[in-house]
Design a protein around this motif. Structure first.
Motif, PDB file in Angstrom:
ATOM      1  N   HIS A 278      -2.040   6.055   3.989  1.00  0.00           N
ATOM      2  CA  HIS A 278      -0.600   6.064   4.353  1.00  0.00           C
ATOM      3  C   HIS A 278       0.520   5.826   3.297  1.00  0.00           C
ATOM      4  O   HIS A 278       1.428   5.384   3.630  1.00  0.00           O
ATOM      5  CB  HIS A 278      -0.459   5.015   5.533  1.00  0.00           C
ATOM      6  CG  HIS A 278      -1.397   5.318   6.859  1.00  0.00           C
ATOM      7  ND1 HIS A 278      -0.991   6.247   7.729  1.00  0.00           N
ATOM      8  CD2 HIS A 278      -2.232   4.694   7.380  1.00  0.00           C
ATOM      9  CE1 HIS A 278      -1.786   6.322   8.741  1.00  0.00           C
ATOM     10  NE2 HIS A 278      -2.686   5.446   8.438  1.00  0.00           N
ATOM     11  N   GLU A 279       0.202   6.318   2.207  1.00  0.00           N
ATOM     12  CA  GLU A 279       1.045   6.219   1.017  1.00  0.00           C
ATOM     13  C   GLU A 279       2.791   6.659   1.556  1.00  0.00           C
ATOM     14  O   GLU A 279       2.857   7.855   2.038  1.00  0.00           O
ATOM     15  CB  GLU A 279       0.737   7.157  -0.237  1.00  0.00           C
ATOM     16  CG  GLU A 279       1.642   6.775  -1.465  1.00  0.00           C
ATOM     17  CD  GLU A 279       1.083   7.532  -2.489  1.00  0.00           C
ATOM     18  OE1 GLU A 279       1.633   7.404  -3.728  1.00  0.00           O
ATOM     19  OE2 GLU A 279       0.044   8.307  -2.557  1.00  0.00           O
ATOM     20  N   GLY A 280       3.628   5.686   1.258  1.00  0.00           N
ATOM     21  CA  GLY A 280       5.015   6.117   1.477  1.00  0.00           C
ATOM     22  C   GLY A 280       5.160   6.093   3.109  1.00  0.00           C
ATOM     23  O   GLY A 280       6.274   6.398   3.474  1.00  0.00           O
ATOM     24  N   GLU A 281       4.291   5.627   3.844  1.00  0.00           N
ATOM     25  CA  GLU A 281       4.297   5.512   5.219  1.00  0.00           C
ATOM     26  C   GLU A 281       4.587   3.946   5.723  1.00  0.00           C
ATOM     27  O   GLU A 281       3.883   3.104   5.069  1.00  0.00           O
ATOM     28  CB  GLU A 281       3.651   6.232   6.172  1.00  0.00           C
ATOM     29  CG  GLU A 281       3.552   7.639   5.586  1.00  0.00           C
ATOM     30  CD  GLU A 281       2.369   8.375   6.758  1.00  0.00           C
ATOM     31  OE1 GLU A 281       2.689   9.611   6.888  1.00  0.00           O
ATOM     32  OE2 GLU A 281       1.297   7.824   6.640  1.00  0.00           O
ATOM     33  N   ARG A 282       5.212   3.626   6.953  1.00  0.00           N
ATOM     34  CA  ARG A 282       5.092   2.380   7.656  1.00  0.00           C
ATOM     35  C   ARG A 282       4.152   2.162   8.406  1.00  0.00           C
ATOM     36  O   ARG A 282       4.019   3.103   9.494  1.00  0.00           O
ATOM     37  CB  ARG A 282       6.404   1.910   8.144  1.00  0.00           C
ATOM     38  CG  ARG A 282       7.500   1.795   6.944  1.00  0.00           C
ATOM     39  CD  ARG A 282       8.906   1.360   7.592  1.00  0.00           C
ATOM     40  NE  ARG A 282       9.107   0.766   8.730  1.00  0.00           N
ATOM     41  CZ  ARG A 282       9.146  -0.603   8.563  1.00  0.00           C
ATOM     42  NH1 ARG A 282       9.457  -1.030   7.356  1.00  0.00           N
ATOM     43  NH2 ARG A 282       9.629  -1.663   9.392  1.00  0.00           N
ATOM     44  N   ILE A 283       3.110   1.105   8.445  1.00  0.00           N
ATOM     45  CA  ILE A 283       2.065   1.171   9.659  1.00  0.00           C
ATOM     46  C   ILE A 283       2.147  -0.182  10.020  1.00  0.00           C
ATOM     47  O   ILE A 283       2.905  -1.234   9.168  1.00  0.00           O
ATOM     48  CB  ILE A 283       0.605   1.525   9.066  1.00  0.00           C
ATOM     49  CG1 ILE A 283       0.494   0.653   8.110  1.00  0.00           C
ATOM     50  CG2 ILE A 283       0.620   2.826   8.588  1.00  0.00           C
ATOM     51  CD1 ILE A 283      -1.125   0.694   7.375  1.00  0.00           C
TER      52      ILE A 283
ATOM     53  N   HIS B 260       4.409  -5.132   1.281  1.00  0.00           N
ATOM     54  CA  HIS B 260       4.617  -3.750   0.593  1.00  0.00           C
ATOM     55  C   HIS B 260       3.492  -3.675  -0.279  1.00  0.00           C
ATOM     56  O   HIS B 260       3.119  -4.393  -1.262  1.00  0.00           O
ATOM     57  CB  HIS B 260       5.904  -3.737  -0.058  1.00  0.00           C
ATOM     58  CG  HIS B 260       6.310  -2.556  -1.004  1.00  0.00           C
ATOM     59  ND1 HIS B 260       6.912  -2.273  -2.045  1.00  0.00           N
ATOM     60  CD2 HIS B 260       5.756  -1.264  -0.586  1.00  0.00           C
ATOM     61  CE1 HIS B 260       6.927  -1.201  -2.480  1.00  0.00           C
ATOM     62  NE2 HIS B 260       6.200  -0.264  -1.602  1.00  0.00           N
TER      63      HIS B 260
ATOM     64  N   GLU C 197      12.323   0.313  11.969  1.00  0.00           N
ATOM     65  CA  GLU C 197      12.272   1.707  11.771  1.00  0.00           C
ATOM     66  C   GLU C 197      10.872   2.204  12.203  1.00  0.00           C
ATOM     67  O   GLU C 197       9.915   1.516  12.514  1.00  0.00           O
ATOM     68  CB  GLU C 197      11.991   1.401   9.905  1.00  0.00           C
ATOM     69  CG  GLU C 197      13.209   1.117   9.259  1.00  0.00           C
ATOM     70  CD  GLU C 197      13.268   1.218   7.910  1.00  0.00           C
ATOM     71  OE1 GLU C 197      12.470   2.320   7.286  1.00  0.00           O
ATOM     72  OE2 GLU C 197      13.990   0.579   7.236  1.00  0.00           O
ATOM     73  N   ASP C 198      10.857   3.524  12.035  1.00  0.00           N
ATOM     74  CA  ASP C 198       9.445   4.121  12.988  1.00  0.00           C
ATOM     75  C   ASP C 198       8.423   3.849  12.130  1.00  0.00           C
ATOM     76  O   ASP C 198       8.190   3.888  10.873  1.00  0.00           O
ATOM     77  CB  ASP C 198       9.915   5.567  12.718  1.00  0.00           C
ATOM     78  CG  ASP C 198      10.669   5.867  13.835  1.00  0.00           C
ATOM     79  OD1 ASP C 198      11.410   5.040  14.693  1.00  0.00           O
ATOM     80  OD2 ASP C 198      11.376   7.095  13.662  1.00  0.00           O
ATOM     81  N   PHE C 199       7.419   3.327  12.867  1.00  0.00           N
ATOM     82  CA  PHE C 199       5.845   3.374  12.455  1.00  0.00           C
ATOM     83  C   PHE C 199       5.119   4.727  12.778  1.00  0.00           C
ATOM     84  O   PHE C 199       5.332   5.439  14.002  1.00  0.00           O
ATOM     85  CB  PHE C 199       5.322   2.095  12.911  1.00  0.00           C
ATOM     86  CG  PHE C 199       6.026   0.725  12.607  1.00  0.00           C
ATOM     87  CD1 PHE C 199       5.645   0.358  11.681  1.00  0.00           C
ATOM     88  CD2 PHE C 199       7.031   0.248  13.524  1.00  0.00           C
ATOM     89  CE1 PHE C 199       6.247  -0.973  11.413  1.00  0.00           C
ATOM     90  CE2 PHE C 199       7.546  -0.801  13.203  1.00  0.00           C
ATOM     91  CZ  PHE C 199       7.278  -1.503  12.034  1.00  0.00           C
ATOM     92  N   VAL C 200       4.036   4.924  11.853  1.00  0.00           N
ATOM     93  CA  VAL C 200       3.361   6.197  11.970  1.00  0.00           C
ATOM     94  C   VAL C 200       2.151   5.663  12.657  1.00  0.00           C
ATOM     95  O   VAL C 200       1.305   6.998  13.304  1.00  0.00           O
ATOM     96  CB  VAL C 200       3.176   6.852  10.860  1.00  0.00           C
ATOM     97  CG1 VAL C 200       4.433   7.384  10.011  1.00  0.00           C
ATOM     98  CG2 VAL C 200       2.157   6.098   9.747  1.00  0.00           C
TER      99      VAL C 200
ATOM    100  N   HIS D 152       1.795  -0.987  -3.168  1.00  0.00           N
ATOM    101  CA  HIS D 152       2.149   0.257  -3.807  1.00  0.00           C
ATOM    102  C   HIS D 152       1.019   0.338  -5.003  1.00  0.00           C
ATOM    103  O   HIS D 152       0.261  -0.328  -5.188  1.00  0.00           O
ATOM    104  CB  HIS D 152       3.438   0.147  -4.165  1.00  0.00           C
ATOM    105  CG  HIS D 152       3.968  -1.113  -4.556  1.00  0.00           C
ATOM    106  ND1 HIS D 152       4.318  -1.318  -6.049  1.00  0.00           N
ATOM    107  CD2 HIS D 152       4.062  -2.519  -4.168  1.00  0.00           C
ATOM    108  CE1 HIS D 152       4.598  -2.624  -6.341  1.00  0.00           C
ATOM    109  NE2 HIS D 152       4.500  -3.256  -5.085  1.00  0.00           N
TER     110      HIS D 152
END
Length: 207
Positions: A131-136, A171, A35-38, A173
């Motif tokens: 980066h809450e809610g994002e993938r890094i 993860h 999946e896409d990483f930011v 959170h």
């Protein structure tokens, strides 16, 4: 323990060798299919930063954000020595290194395991809030990964090896407070390029 030829690096700024670059290309290809990483963050030590740049290029990320908070544990007087030489030349530092006390600092400016733990876990908690809610992605070292695992699973000791370019998913959170291991130490991508046998990154004495 067996005193072998393994050489401690710590904050020594070594480059990747040819095998390391091959492994970096393999993990980059693997991650590009996810999946896409930011964003991608990395230790500023060359061996990690070069790996991160290879990954960023393959995953179409514009930059690698380097931060010393992701560096390996500083090993003080032991840096650059094999464990055999450390035992002979720096016996006090060697004894402290093998100590079970997590607050034991190492002579020559070396960190205790508690200091390493606080440095890297607080950094990741801040990233999780940013980066809450994002993938890094985070590219770091074996000693740091052991402390991240300890933060996520404090009642489950991590034994065995951590392999170079292994992929782990954590993860984080609830404002950085709750950590859950979703995947740990996956090196299946290395089997495709025949580099798995050369991927030893260190055991619990690594740095």
């Amino acid at each position: 323990m067996t005193v072998g030829k393994w050489r401690s690096e710590g904050h020594i700024d070594s480059e990747l060798n040819d095998i390391g670059r091959q492994q970096a290309v393999a993990v980059a290809s693997h991650l590009s299919k996810q999946e896409d990483f930011v964003a991608i963050y990395s230790s500023d030590l060359q061996r990690a930063a070069e790996t991160a740049r290879i990954i960023a290029s393959r995953c179409n990320l514009p930059e690698v954000i380097l931060d010393p908070s992701l560096r390996e544990r500083h090993l003080g007087d032991l840096q650059g020595l094999t464990m055999r030489d450390a035992q002979k030349q720096k016996p006090i530092a060697y004894k402290h290194f093998l100590s079970a006390k997590r607050d034991q600092e190492l002579p020559g400016g070396g960190e205790s395991l508690i200091q390493l733990h606080e440095r890297c876990t607080s950094f990741l908690e801040n990233l999780a809030r940013k980066h809450e809610g994002e993938r890094i992605m985070v590219v770091t070292h074996g000693g740091v990964l052991r402390e991240l695992y300890r933060r996520a699973c404090p009642m489950e000791p991590l034994n065995g090896k951590i392999m170079n370019t292994a992929v782990s998913v954590i993860h984080i959170h609830e404002n950085g407070q709750n950590w859950t291991i979703k995947k740990w130490g996956d090196v299946s991508h290395l089997e495709e390029v025949g580099a798995k046998e050369d991927a030893f990154g260190g055991d619990k004495t690594s740095g």
